[in-house]
Design a protein around this motif. Structure first.
Motif, PDB file in Angstrom:
ATOM      1  N   HIS A  69       0.990  -1.181  -0.061  1.00 59.81           N
ATOM      2  CA  HIS A  69       0.095   0.043  -0.093  1.00 59.81           C
ATOM      3  C   HIS A  69       0.828   1.166   0.061  1.00 59.81           C
ATOM      4  CE1 HIS A  69      -3.211   2.603   0.553  1.00 59.81           C
ATOM      5  NE2 HIS A  69      -2.741   3.245   1.647  1.00 59.81           N
ATOM      6  N   HIS A  71       0.932   5.739  -2.088  1.00 58.23           N
ATOM      7  CA  HIS A  71       0.640   6.549  -2.854  1.00 58.23           C
ATOM      8  C   HIS A  71       2.024   7.197  -3.456  1.00 58.23           C
ATOM      9  CE1 HIS A  71      -3.119   6.132  -0.547  1.00 58.23           C
ATOM     10  NE2 HIS A  71      -2.584   6.188   0.326  1.00 58.23           N
ATOM     11  N   HIS A 218      -8.961   1.870   1.879  1.00 49.64           N
ATOM     12  CA  HIS A 218      -8.527   2.281   3.324  1.00 49.64           C
ATOM     13  C   HIS A 218      -9.878   1.868   3.991  1.00 49.64           C
ATOM     14  CE1 HIS A 218      -6.188   5.530   1.114  1.00 49.64           C
ATOM     15  NE2 HIS A 218      -5.213   4.851   2.073  1.00 49.64           N
ATOM     16  N   HIS A 255      -5.159  -0.665   6.419  1.00 49.98           N
ATOM     17  CA  HIS A 255      -4.987  -0.022   8.165  1.00 49.98           C
ATOM     18  C   HIS A 255      -5.766  -1.035   9.103  1.00 49.98           C
ATOM     19  CE1 HIS A 255      -2.911   3.252   6.483  1.00 49.98           C
ATOM     20  NE2 HIS A 255      -3.836   3.928   5.784  1.00 49.98           N
ATOM     21  N   ASP A 306       2.546   2.674   3.061  1.00 46.74           N
ATOM     22  CA  ASP A 306       1.485   3.958   2.871  1.00 46.74           C
ATOM     23  C   ASP A 306       2.543   4.988   2.323  1.00 46.74           C
ATOM     24  OD1 ASP A 306      -0.659   5.469   2.741  1.00 46.74           O
ATOM     25  OD2 ASP A 306      -1.100   5.506   5.064  1.00 46.74           O
TER      26      ASP A 306
END
Ligand code: ZN
Length: 439
Positions: A69, A71, A218, A255, A306
């Motif tokens: 995961h 970005h 998420h 998460h 993340d």
């Protein structure tokens, strides 16, 4: 296949993750993109006399990390806003900055920076949820990096489009464009239950069933997310999505710091995977994912960094370290998440979560040659009792010294083979200068 395409890699140890034992005195032979054989050293030389040969006498060869995961492009916001809780960080800093700066060039540059950092720290496959997934895919393919690019779905306009209809159109176009690119998959990334309403979530499920596209969302990132949903809808977000038949083995819930028995039952029944992002949860004070409880319930848990804006690095070695320590503290059990299990979370469990366990996640004949070597000739890892313990509890990312993605050498002797790092850092600083002068 010509013989010149074969390489014998002879490390001190091989961690295949196909068994709990490390192999000693063995070589791994790779072809153009796959693992051809795992043989005792002498036999490897006899069987492949014309192959290139790489000796790694102090190193352990292992599967590359799978960062489930992130970005990637947010790397360009790294250090822009720190020391803030999730909603303040998002609403007052990150979303306004994204509104002002995110475009195709930003995503291309940020992704290139992120992939470079990930390769240097041993990640050979990453999963990304961000605007312009087609740009993330293009940059990843051009850098020979394996990526699953989740196009974002939100109720509101963003730099990527006017709303759900446009997001769906663009994600489907990206899926079509990259369906024959072996290193790239396109999926749906509905941002979170609190930013996506029921209709788009139902459409994600329907299209995913039709087109076999993976989904990442998420979920239960904070206590507030769950209490707010309970107040507004009378349901926990996991329950609301279950009522929409959203969950399945093709979904990764990211998460999950809030978990009760009902959530466990939902994930277990659906075969849904949980992506644990320990350092992002720590930094934003979001809470702790109870990995021990999930694993006891036989729910697959994998690891992600993340985005770098909430971590602030893309370092899967430190993520494993943090995951192992947090699991012990949270469960008040020092035997929770032992070192080997933490390594699995960062490799094979990630491959399973992404539906790629037939291709990556362990060293096995026929799987893709996504491999890394860890240099243990470092004072931090002396003396050596157990390489797996040193890997999780003592080593750092600077000890990753070779990286192959699909048989392609990406990092050699701790240096990127195909990226001009000086130019890359200059580009990143140009963005930072621009962003800090106008934000
Ligand atoms: Zn995220």
């Amino acid at each position: 296949m010509s013989l010149a395409e074969e390489t014998i890699i002879t490390p001190k140890w091989v961690m295949t993750l196909e068994s709990e034992e490390l192999l000693v005195g063995h070589s791994v032979i790779i072809g153009k993109d796959v693992i051809l054989a795992i043989l005792p050293n002498e036999q490897a030389l006899k069987t492949y006399p014309n192959a290139k040969h790489i000796f790694l006498p102090q190193q352990m060869l292992m599967p590359g990390f799978v960062n489930c995961h992130g970005h990637a492009a947010m790397n360009l916001f790294k250090g822009l806003a720190d020391d803030l809780p999730l909603m303040t960080w998002l609403e007052e800093h990150i979303w306004p900055a994204e509104g002002q700066w995110v475009n195709e060039q930003f995503v291309a540059d940020g992704t290139k920076l992120a992939i470079s950092e990930m390769l240097l720290s041993g990640t050979t496959c990453f999963s990304d949820m961000y605007f312009f997934p087609e740009v993330v895919a293009e940059v990843s393919a051009s850098m020979n990096m394996r990526a699953i690019c989740y196009g974002p779905i939100l109720n509101f306009p963003t730099p990527y489009g006017s709303g759900p209809d446009e997001y769906f159109d663009k994600i489907l176009a990206a899926h079509d464009k990259f369906k024959h690119q072996p290193l790239i998959d396109i999926g749906f990334g509905p941002h979170a239950p609190y930013t996506v309403s029921d209709e788009p979530l139902k459409k994600v499920r329907m299209l995913s069933d039709q087109l076999k596209m993976p989904i990442q969302i998420h979920l239960h990132e904070t206590e507030f997310e769950v209490s707010d949903a309970l107040e507004k809808t009378g349901k926990r977000p996991s329950q609301r999505l279950d009522d929409l038949n959203f969950w399945g083995p093709d979904v990764q819930a990211v998460h999950v710091t809030q978990l009760n028995q009902q959530d466990i039952d939902i994930f277990k029944k659906a075969g849904t995977h949980v992506i644990h992002c320990p350092e992002s949860n720590l930094k934003l004070a979001s809470g702790f994912c109870p990995t021990h409880e999930l694993q006891t319930a036989q729910i697959n848990v994998a690891l992600g960094t993340d985005g770098a804006a909430s971590n602030n690095d893309l370092d899967m070695l430190s993520e494993m370290h943090s995951a192992a320590l947090i699991a012990k503290a949270v469960s008040k059990d020092a035997s929770a998440l032992p070192a080997l299990e933490a390594v699995k979370m960062a490799t094979i469990n990630g491959a399973i979560a992404l539906g790629k366990e037939d291709q990556i996640g362990s060293i096995k004949v026929g799987k893709q040659a996504d491999l890394i070597s860890i240099d243990f000739s470092d004072i931090s890892c002396a003396p050596m009792y157990d390489p797996i313990s040193q890997l999780v509890y003592s080593a750092s990312r600077h000890q990753v010294d070779h990286v192959w993605v699909a048989g392609h050498l990406q990092v050699k002797n701790k240096t990127l083979c195909h990226v001009d790092t000086a130019q890359l850092m200059e580009m990143a600083q140009e963005w930072a200068d621009k962003i800090s002068s106008k934000t």
